[in-house]
Scaffold this motif. Sequence first.
Motif, PDB file in Angstrom:
ATOM      1  N   ARG A 889      33.230 -21.007  -9.637  1.00  0.00           N
ATOM      2  CA  ARG A 889      34.517 -20.311  -9.660  1.00  0.00           C
ATOM      3  C   ARG A 889      34.404 -18.909  -9.071  1.00  0.00           C
ATOM      4  O   ARG A 889      33.353 -18.282  -9.137  1.00  0.00           O
ATOM      5  CB  ARG A 889      35.028 -20.203 -11.101  1.00  0.00           C
ATOM      6  N   SER A 890      35.503 -18.419  -8.535  1.00  0.00           N
ATOM      7  CA  SER A 890      35.565 -17.023  -8.079  1.00  0.00           C
ATOM      8  C   SER A 890      35.286 -16.117  -9.271  1.00  0.00           C
ATOM      9  O   SER A 890      35.840 -16.312 -10.367  1.00  0.00           O
ATOM     10  CB  SER A 890      36.960 -16.731  -7.512  1.00  0.00           C
ATOM     11  N   THR A 914      49.061 -11.142 -19.850  1.00  0.00           N
ATOM     12  CA  THR A 914      48.955 -10.368 -18.605  1.00  0.00           C
ATOM     13  C   THR A 914      47.699 -10.756 -17.830  1.00  0.00           C
ATOM     14  O   THR A 914      47.733 -10.933 -16.604  1.00  0.00           O
ATOM     15  CB  THR A 914      48.926  -8.863 -18.929  1.00  0.00           C
ATOM     16  N   ALA A 915      46.585 -10.898 -18.533  1.00  0.00           N
ATOM     17  CA  ALA A 915      45.329 -11.271 -17.872  1.00  0.00           C
ATOM     18  C   ALA A 915      45.402 -12.678 -17.285  1.00  0.00           C
ATOM     19  O   ALA A 915      44.921 -12.925 -16.175  1.00  0.00           O
ATOM     20  CB  ALA A 915      44.176 -11.167 -18.871  1.00  0.00           C
ATOM     21  N   LEU A 916      46.017 -13.591 -18.017  1.00  0.00           N
ATOM     22  CA  LEU A 916      46.115 -14.968 -17.531  1.00  0.00           C
ATOM     23  C   LEU A 916      47.007 -15.061 -16.303  1.00  0.00           C
ATOM     24  O   LEU A 916      46.745 -15.843 -15.379  1.00  0.00           O
ATOM     25  CB  LEU A 916      46.623 -15.877 -18.647  1.00  0.00           C
ATOM     26  N   GLU A 917      48.067 -14.275 -16.283  1.00  0.00           N
ATOM     27  CA  GLU A 917      48.943 -14.279 -15.094  1.00  0.00           C
ATOM     28  C   GLU A 917      48.206 -13.702 -13.889  1.00  0.00           C
ATOM     29  O   GLU A 917      48.393 -14.147 -12.751  1.00  0.00           O
ATOM     30  CB  GLU A 917      50.226 -13.513 -15.401  1.00  0.00           C
ATOM     31  N   LEU A 920      46.065 -16.476 -12.621  1.00  0.00           N
ATOM     32  CA  LEU A 920      46.844 -17.455 -11.860  1.00  0.00           C
ATOM     33  C   LEU A 920      47.156 -16.941 -10.458  1.00  0.00           C
ATOM     34  O   LEU A 920      47.134 -17.693  -9.475  1.00  0.00           O
ATOM     35  CB  LEU A 920      48.140 -17.777 -12.610  1.00  0.00           C
ATOM     36  N   THR A 921      47.434 -15.646 -10.362  1.00  0.00           N
ATOM     37  CA  THR A 921      47.690 -15.056  -9.036  1.00  0.00           C
ATOM     38  C   THR A 921      46.443 -15.132  -8.160  1.00  0.00           C
ATOM     39  O   THR A 921      46.516 -15.472  -6.971  1.00  0.00           O
ATOM     40  CB  THR A 921      48.139 -13.596  -9.194  1.00  0.00           C
ATOM     41  N   LEU A 922      45.294 -14.807  -8.754  1.00  0.00           N
ATOM     42  CA  LEU A 922      44.041 -14.852  -7.992  1.00  0.00           C
ATOM     43  C   LEU A 922      43.693 -16.273  -7.559  1.00  0.00           C
ATOM     44  O   LEU A 922      43.188 -16.495  -6.455  1.00  0.00           O
ATOM     45  CB  LEU A 922      42.898 -14.267  -8.822  1.00  0.00           C
ATOM     46  N   GLU A 938      44.394 -25.506 -16.413  1.00  0.00           N
ATOM     47  CA  GLU A 938      43.924 -24.993 -17.709  1.00  0.00           C
ATOM     48  C   GLU A 938      44.424 -23.574 -17.935  1.00  0.00           C
ATOM     49  O   GLU A 938      44.788 -23.194 -19.056  1.00  0.00           O
ATOM     50  CB  GLU A 938      42.407 -25.050 -17.773  1.00  0.00           C
ATOM     51  N   CYS A 939      44.456 -22.788 -16.873  1.00  0.00           N
ATOM     52  CA  CYS A 939      44.949 -21.410 -16.996  1.00  0.00           C
ATOM     53  C   CYS A 939      46.445 -21.410 -17.330  1.00  0.00           C
ATOM     54  O   CYS A 939      46.912 -20.635 -18.166  1.00  0.00           O
ATOM     55  CB  CYS A 939      44.686 -20.666 -15.688  1.00  0.00           C
ATOM     56  N   VAL A 940      47.193 -22.327 -16.705  1.00  0.00           N
ATOM     57  CA  VAL A 940      48.619 -22.466 -17.017  1.00  0.00           C
ATOM     58  C   VAL A 940      48.791 -22.887 -18.473  1.00  0.00           C
ATOM     59  O   VAL A 940      49.652 -22.369 -19.193  1.00  0.00           O
ATOM     60  CB  VAL A 940      49.279 -23.498 -16.071  1.00  0.00           C
TER      61      VAL A 940
END
Length: 992
Positions: A889-890, A914-917, A920-922, A938-940
Amino acid sequence: MPTAPAPHPQSTDELFQALQENHQRPYGRTRTVTAEELVDAAEQFDEPLPLVRALLELQEAYTYGSEPRKSPVVFARLLNLFDEQPDVFDESLRHQLFWRFKWVANALLQLPEVPLVSLRQWLTEMRDRYEKADLGLQPYYGQAYQLASHVGEDTTLAYELWASRTRVRLSDCEACEICERALHHLAAGDDERALRIWEPVLAGKESCKEEPARSVSHALLPLLRTGRVDEARELHLAGYRACRRNLSMSQEVGRHLEFCALTGNEARGLELLAENRNLFDEVDSPLALLSFLTGVEVLLRRVELLGQGDLPAAGYAGRTWTVSGLRAEVRDRADDIAARFDARNGTTTHTDRRRTRLDRAPLLDALELTLRTRGLDDIARTAPAAAPAARTAAVVPDALPELILRARELEEQAHPDAPACWARLRTLVAARDYSHPDDPAVGPLVRLRADLLEDEASRAAQKEEFADAADLYEDAAALYDDAVLPQHAALARACALLTTAQIPAETPGAGADEAEATDGVEAKAVELTAAHASMVRLHEETPGLTPSQEARLLRLRGNALGLRLQTTGSEEHIAPVLAEADALHAFATRHDLAGQISGALLLRTTTHAIAGDLPTAVAEIDALLDRLKAHGPAWHLPRTLGLRGRLQFGLRDAEAAHADLTEALRLTADWPADAVDTGRLYGDLAQACLRLGRPDEALRHLTRSAELGLRGGSRTDAFCTYSNAAQLSLDLGRVEDCIALLDSLLAERDVVAGEVDDRLVAQLRLTRARALQEGEDLKAATAEFVALAAESAGWDDDPGSHAMIAGETAVLLAESGEFGRAREVADQALAAHALAPRYEQLSNSLRELARLQAQRQGPDGLADALALLADAGRIADEARAAAYQAHGRSLDSALAYEHGRVNAYAGEYQDALTALEKALTLLGEPGRDDDHAGEWAECVRLAGAVEGIYLERTAPALTRLDRAVTHLTALGHATEETEPLVALAAQLRDER
């Protein structure tokens, strides 16, 4: 690790802390002696409670340290304290006290000097105490049944009185009672019923301190008898590891030795016996010792029956044992113990049970228990290297003149039977009564001594011991001069030139630059060029060469230039090699020298391969194979097919490579073991299997390659191959296979003696530690990781490896709840990383540490967890600046996701969202062929859970989830990625 307590703690708090630390130690002398000291210390306090707790710890140490004579004495003191001051015993201490009535009953059972009437009196005492305390009598009837079984009485009634009763709080645990019920039916000869009863324990559903290891050891033979061979094998590996070197489980070790003896694994049995040598002298329970010694005797008797009674065996300390000598000692001691029990019990039960075990016939001729299959010859100190397949031994003439002439004839042909003749001659010439034949055809003794030196030099060169080989060739040349054989001397000197040019130069240090490496290559090329020029002069200046000798010189000249091409890879060095190959081919064809024709064609093949022209190389080798099949020499076929297989790798045709290598291995059975590098063939075949997606087959070939390397003396290469095999077995999920293999390797004499490269040994230990972690033996894994981290801290030349090891160690410490120590070790990893970056490995470790701390400690662990993530963030920044590309993963997206999880565990839900969003952007929305769809989903899911459940924003959470499901479904991604999202959305709708 826990530190040793002070001999006399100055307060009860210090005493209780010392007792807690001692409780973490493994059972054995250290724990027992410390417990004894703590009892002495507890007696200085006026309070009775410290003494009660110290006595409880001491009795446990005696019970599980296999010292049954001392356990009842300690319990008597506890019982007196209870009678005198019952108020000191709270509910927990009272429970422990009554529980240990069973320990005492079991301890008395193990001592033949305790009269049977005393055992029955103790059970009466136990019954009276239980009745008075209104505790229920099922545990008492359990002990009565065990006594009846031990004595050899009819157990039908005793079993029913116990097994039909309802369990109570003081009953043995479910796993132990299951084992007793199964053993009852096993004794009645009903294997199937016993195994059905054992199922919850063998499957790991029920367990305790001694289970499932105890049940496993008893179930091994019934499993074999009922045809469940694979299950028996798997349980042996896992079960043995749980009881090895454990004083309280010596009986189980004995049954594993018996299992090895009855499945054709006598060599593994002797290996395990050596690993448990401490049990001979440290087990103080006569009953346990009887069972252990009987298992040992089953093994030793089997080895003797196979005619290997003179093999070394590990036995009682103080002397060296052979199998036969140890068996006689063990037999006498075990017979004596059995007789003492039978005398006490008034039956012949223990002698009869012992005889039954000893008289069992093998259940299987051969069961491959471990990845490292070994025979009894491998146990012997001077075991000969075994051929991979049965092949009639070379015919060595008896008559000395005929033997000498035959050896020279075979040597001229480079026939694989020549070494057997030279070996026989070497033995004869070394004898004090050797008399050299007076035969003109044989020549003088000095010539024979030169021949033997030349053969020795050839074997040294094959092992890449080039300096030794060069000296031996020069010595042989001098003797040939003495024998007035200048042609032979010239050939020996040509060989010396070639081996001298191959002596490795000093390896540039860690700080060497590219220019120094290039200088090394050029220097080696100059040496080989000079060697070739000297060979040409030797050729020109030596008259009277026979065609065979001249062809050998031409071959050596070609080899020198071939090695130069291999060293430099320079295009200008191709043509000279091909010219020498053509000259050799023309000469050998003119004189009908089949072996040298093959050599010339092989030289052409390898030249084209090194030059990168693989199609031409394959065409050349195909022509060579056709010629070998038609005209020979046949012994060149395996090697040539092996080379063709490697060429097919270059052409990316793994199927063809597999076919060639398989055929090459089949043909090796026609020749002596050292005629072909069979280990290399197995290693190459393993690579073909991996490329074909057949890892289990690859694993078998890797282990065969490694074992042949060990037998042949190439121990470093063999250990490396075994290391690869262990890692592959771990990747395949064969955890117990991996551990058993590494345990066997780490017990090798040269490893134990510190004669193997310490970094290679560390790699084996590291893989074993990872396997222990994978197998959920966190205590053992952590101990090994901590030891490796401490050792690798001193690797000044390799700080990167220390960073990796320390990072993994920190994670394991955190999994054990030792977050302070985990942080210390993580800081060591960061310091080493600064010297030799390990971006991805260390980032992974720091993120996992942060997750564990937040998950276990919640809000209290948030600050420390965020500090760890800040360190991981700095590593991600460094990696980005260095243009490092992560293999997984990155680092940035993984870090953002972990910030989300850590904050969620700590209850900081808005920060988590905020961190999860950000994560998702990254990551970006996945496309049809993206491989990060699962990570994105999974992040969603986690963002939806935080938003919808914890922040109670159901509507936007549902919008997020529904949109993700629609997107993934439209792209055709698997339901395993959408199902968790759909389930969470349904949960949110239901709750709304």
